[in-house]
Motif scaffolding. Structure first.
Motif, PDB file in Angstrom:
ATOM      1  N   SER A   1      33.448 -36.700  18.883  1.00  0.00           N
ATOM      2  CA  SER A   1      33.810 -37.739  19.860  1.00  0.00           C
ATOM      3  C   SER A   1      35.300 -38.060  19.778  1.00  0.00           C
ATOM      4  O   SER A   1      35.942 -38.286  20.801  1.00  0.00           O
ATOM      5  N   ARG A   2      35.850 -38.055  18.561  1.00  0.00           N
ATOM      6  CA  ARG A   2      37.307 -38.279  18.430  1.00  0.00           C
ATOM      7  C   ARG A   2      38.088 -37.119  19.034  1.00  0.00           C
ATOM      8  O   ARG A   2      39.061 -37.322  19.746  1.00  0.00           O
ATOM      9  N   ARG A   3      37.628 -35.902  18.744  1.00  0.00           N
ATOM     10  CA  ARG A   3      38.328 -34.724  19.267  1.00  0.00           C
ATOM     11  C   ARG A   3      38.275 -34.676  20.793  1.00  0.00           C
ATOM     12  O   ARG A   3      39.252 -34.329  21.446  1.00  0.00           O
ATOM     13  N   MET A   4      37.134 -35.057  21.353  1.00  0.00           N
ATOM     14  CA  MET A   4      36.986 -35.053  22.811  1.00  0.00           C
ATOM     15  C   MET A   4      37.556 -36.311  23.455  1.00  0.00           C
ATOM     16  O   MET A   4      37.638 -36.395  24.670  1.00  0.00           O
ATOM     17  N   ARG A   5      37.882 -37.279  22.596  1.00  0.00           N
ATOM     18  CA  ARG A   5      38.412 -38.566  23.068  1.00  0.00           C
ATOM     19  C   ARG A   5      37.442 -39.277  24.008  1.00  0.00           C
ATOM     20  O   ARG A   5      37.803 -39.763  25.080  1.00  0.00           O
ATOM     21  N   VAL A   6      36.186 -39.288  23.572  1.00  0.00           N
ATOM     22  CA  VAL A   6      35.145 -40.014  24.312  1.00  0.00           C
ATOM     23  C   VAL A   6      34.392 -40.873  23.311  1.00  0.00           C
ATOM     24  O   VAL A   6      34.294 -40.529  22.128  1.00  0.00           O
ATOM     25  N   PRO A   7      33.863 -41.985  23.751  1.00  0.00           N
ATOM     26  CA  PRO A   7      33.054 -42.804  22.848  1.00  0.00           C
ATOM     27  C   PRO A   7      31.827 -42.005  22.367  1.00  0.00           C
ATOM     28  O   PRO A   7      31.314 -41.151  23.085  1.00  0.00           O
ATOM     29  N   ARG A   8      31.392 -42.291  21.158  1.00  0.00           N
ATOM     30  CA  ARG A   8      30.237 -41.604  20.594  1.00  0.00           C
ATOM     31  C   ARG A   8      29.017 -41.784  21.499  1.00  0.00           C
ATOM     32  O   ARG A   8      28.225 -40.850  21.680  1.00  0.00           O
ATOM     33  N   SER A   9      28.880 -42.954  22.094  1.00  0.00           N
ATOM     34  CA  SER A   9      27.737 -43.191  22.975  1.00  0.00           C
ATOM     35  C   SER A   9      27.762 -42.243  24.173  1.00  0.00           C
ATOM     36  O   SER A   9      26.718 -41.766  24.619  1.00  0.00           O
ATOM     37  N   GLN A  10      28.957 -41.949  24.683  1.00  0.00           N
ATOM     38  CA  GLN A  10      29.066 -41.017  25.804  1.00  0.00           C
ATOM     39  C   GLN A  10      28.729 -39.596  25.348  1.00  0.00           C
ATOM     40  O   GLN A  10      28.073 -38.840  26.070  1.00  0.00           O
ATOM     41  N   LEU A  11      29.147 -39.239  24.149  1.00  0.00           N
ATOM     42  CA  LEU A  11      28.804 -37.930  23.595  1.00  0.00           C
ATOM     43  C   LEU A  11      27.294 -37.789  23.483  1.00  0.00           C
ATOM     44  O   LEU A  11      26.710 -36.778  23.885  1.00  0.00           O
ATOM     45  N   TYR A  12      26.636 -38.823  22.928  1.00  0.00           N
ATOM     46  CA  TYR A  12      25.173 -38.796  22.804  1.00  0.00           C
ATOM     47  C   TYR A  12      24.517 -38.718  24.178  1.00  0.00           C
ATOM     48  O   TYR A  12      23.531 -37.998  24.353  1.00  0.00           O
ATOM     49  N   ALA A  13      25.047 -39.447  25.134  1.00  0.00           N
ATOM     50  CA  ALA A  13      24.477 -39.433  26.485  1.00  0.00           C
ATOM     51  C   ALA A  13      24.581 -38.033  27.088  1.00  0.00           C
ATOM     52  O   ALA A  13      23.633 -37.541  27.701  1.00  0.00           O
ATOM     53  N   ARG A  14      25.729 -37.394  26.903  1.00  0.00           N
ATOM     54  CA  ARG A  14      25.908 -36.022  27.421  1.00  0.00           C
ATOM     55  C   ARG A  14      24.936 -35.054  26.751  1.00  0.00           C
ATOM     56  O   ARG A  14      24.339 -34.200  27.404  1.00  0.00           O
ATOM     57  N   ALA A  15      24.798 -35.184  25.440  1.00  0.00           N
ATOM     58  CA  ALA A  15      23.910 -34.295  24.702  1.00  0.00           C
ATOM     59  C   ALA A  15      22.468 -34.494  25.142  1.00  0.00           C
ATOM     60  O   ALA A  15      21.729 -33.531  25.356  1.00  0.00           O
ATOM     61  N   LEU A  16      22.063 -35.738  25.290  1.00  0.00           N
ATOM     62  CA  LEU A  16      20.700 -36.028  25.711  1.00  0.00           C
ATOM     63  C   LEU A  16      20.453 -35.530  27.134  1.00  0.00           C
ATOM     64  O   LEU A  16      19.402 -34.953  27.429  1.00  0.00           O
ATOM     65  N   GLN A  17      21.432 -35.707  28.001  1.00  0.00           N
ATOM     66  CA  GLN A  17      21.314 -35.227  29.372  1.00  0.00           C
ATOM     67  C   GLN A  17      21.134 -33.708  29.391  1.00  0.00           C
ATOM     68  O   GLN A  17      20.277 -33.186  30.111  1.00  0.00           O
TER      69      GLN A  17
END
Length: 91
Positions: A32-48
């Motif tokens: 999430s730091r490397r992508m510069r997105v909140p962890r919640s957004q990373l989890y949302a993308r992964a779940l999607q």
């Protein structure tokens, strides 16, 4: 979804499969730091991505179940007509 997203999800899923929740959390934090997105957004993308992948599998399974019970063979007249049309077609 980008190739990068698929790679990230694959890494996280692999770690989760082996019961390494702490490592998953740490990896998600790093990604999430490397992508510069909140962890919640990373989890949302992964779940999607996960839901999309498994939804497509279910559709394929259902279609296979339906069409596995029904013959796809054409009757002889329909087959002959189809072959004649294909024969006349300029490729």
């Amino acid at each position: 979804m980008t190739t990068h997203d698929r790679d990230v999800w694959g890494d996280l899923a692999l770690m989760a499969k082996h019961g390494e929740q702490g490592l998953v959390f740490k990896a998600a934090e790093k990604v999430s730091r490397r992508m510069r997105v909140p962890r919640s957004q990373l989890y949302a993308r992964a779940l999607q991505a996960y839901v999309k992948e498994h939804s497509q599998e279910q559709i394929t399974e259902r279609l296979n179940a339906v069409y596995g019970k029904v013959s796809s063979k054409l009757d002889s007249r329909a087959e002959a007509a189809s072959l004649e049309i294909l024969r006349r077609e300029k490729w």
